[in-house]
Design a protein around this motif. Sequence first.
Motif, PDB file in Angstrom:
ATOM      1  N   ILE A 203      28.504  60.995  42.133  1.00 37.03           N
ATOM      2  CA  ILE A 203      29.626  60.498  42.931  1.00 37.03           C
ATOM      3  C   ILE A 203      30.768  60.860  42.148  1.00 37.03           C
ATOM      4  N   TYR A 204      31.838  61.531  42.331  1.00 35.48           N
ATOM      5  CA  TYR A 204      32.932  61.494  41.732  1.00 35.48           C
ATOM      6  C   TYR A 204      34.063  61.239  42.573  1.00 35.48           C
ATOM      7  N   GLN A 205      35.395  61.101  41.942  1.00 34.35           N
ATOM      8  CA  GLN A 205      36.602  60.547  42.939  1.00 34.35           C
ATOM      9  C   GLN A 205      36.762  61.527  43.981  1.00 34.35           C
ATOM     10  N   GLU A 206      36.551  62.777  43.657  1.00 35.72           N
ATOM     11  CA  GLU A 206      37.044  63.901  44.639  1.00 35.72           C
ATOM     12  C   GLU A 206      35.817  64.494  45.347  1.00 35.72           C
ATOM     13  N   LEU A 207      34.669  64.628  44.978  1.00 35.74           N
ATOM     14  CA  LEU A 207      33.381  65.180  45.419  1.00 35.74           C
ATOM     15  C   LEU A 207      32.326  64.417  45.417  1.00 35.74           C
TER      16      LEU A 207
ATOM     17  N   THR B  70      34.237  64.416  49.229  1.00 39.37           N
ATOM     18  CA  THR B  70      34.470  62.957  49.380  1.00 39.37           C
ATOM     19  C   THR B  70      35.675  62.417  49.154  1.00 39.37           C
ATOM     20  N   GLU B  71      36.519  63.152  48.652  1.00 33.79           N
ATOM     21  CA  GLU B  71      38.141  62.485  48.354  1.00 33.79           C
ATOM     22  C   GLU B  71      38.507  61.541  49.657  1.00 33.79           C
ATOM     23  N   GLY B  72      38.552  60.433  49.461  1.00 33.16           N
ATOM     24  CA  GLY B  72      39.084  59.749  50.448  1.00 33.16           C
ATOM     25  C   GLY B  72      38.227  59.433  51.511  1.00 33.16           C
TER      26      GLY B  72
ATOM     27  N   SER C 146      32.073  60.026  56.127  1.00 30.07           N
ATOM     28  CA  SER C 146      33.138  60.180  57.241  1.00 30.07           C
ATOM     29  C   SER C 146      34.572  60.738  56.438  1.00 30.07           C
ATOM     30  N   ASN C 147      34.979  61.929  56.777  1.00 28.56           N
ATOM     31  CA  ASN C 147      35.928  62.495  55.771  1.00 28.56           C
ATOM     32  C   ASN C 147      36.934  63.462  56.819  1.00 28.56           C
TER      33      ASN C 147
END
Length: 139
Positions: free
Chosen positions: A12-16, A84-86, A103-104
């Motif tokens: 899990i990264y900040q953007e993906l 998965t950013e945000g 949910s994105n």
Amino acid sequence: MRTKFFKAIIEIYQELTSFSFQHDEQPGDITVEPAEPEYIPEGFKKASTEKLFTIIFIIYTNDDGEEIIFDQTYITNDKIIIDTEGAIMEKLWIRGCEAYYVSNKGTNRLMWFEGEYLFNLASTTIEKDEIIKMAESVK
């Protein structure tokens, strides 16, 4: 008798978020035993089914043209990356198996690993409780 084994590595990264799969063997002749949800939300019906080598896609639609996409993938050595950013991401258990609800950007998705398969339900229309209900009904 040998039991087939696979490992899922989730990064899990900040953007993906990256899901990497490592299978103990690569079968030469894969046969996907199709599964599908028995519960379909009111107003939706099966519109199409497509099989691509190790993946089966089923699309459900309603009269407004809204879709629910269900796919079943035979796990091989592969990687799936989702934005998965945000996002809101939650680990759950579906049918006794590890699952991830994301949910994105207007899309609700539930992914879970069961046996030799990765299952995925996604929709911009239905909410988490309906997606879980569909997932719990897969036969």
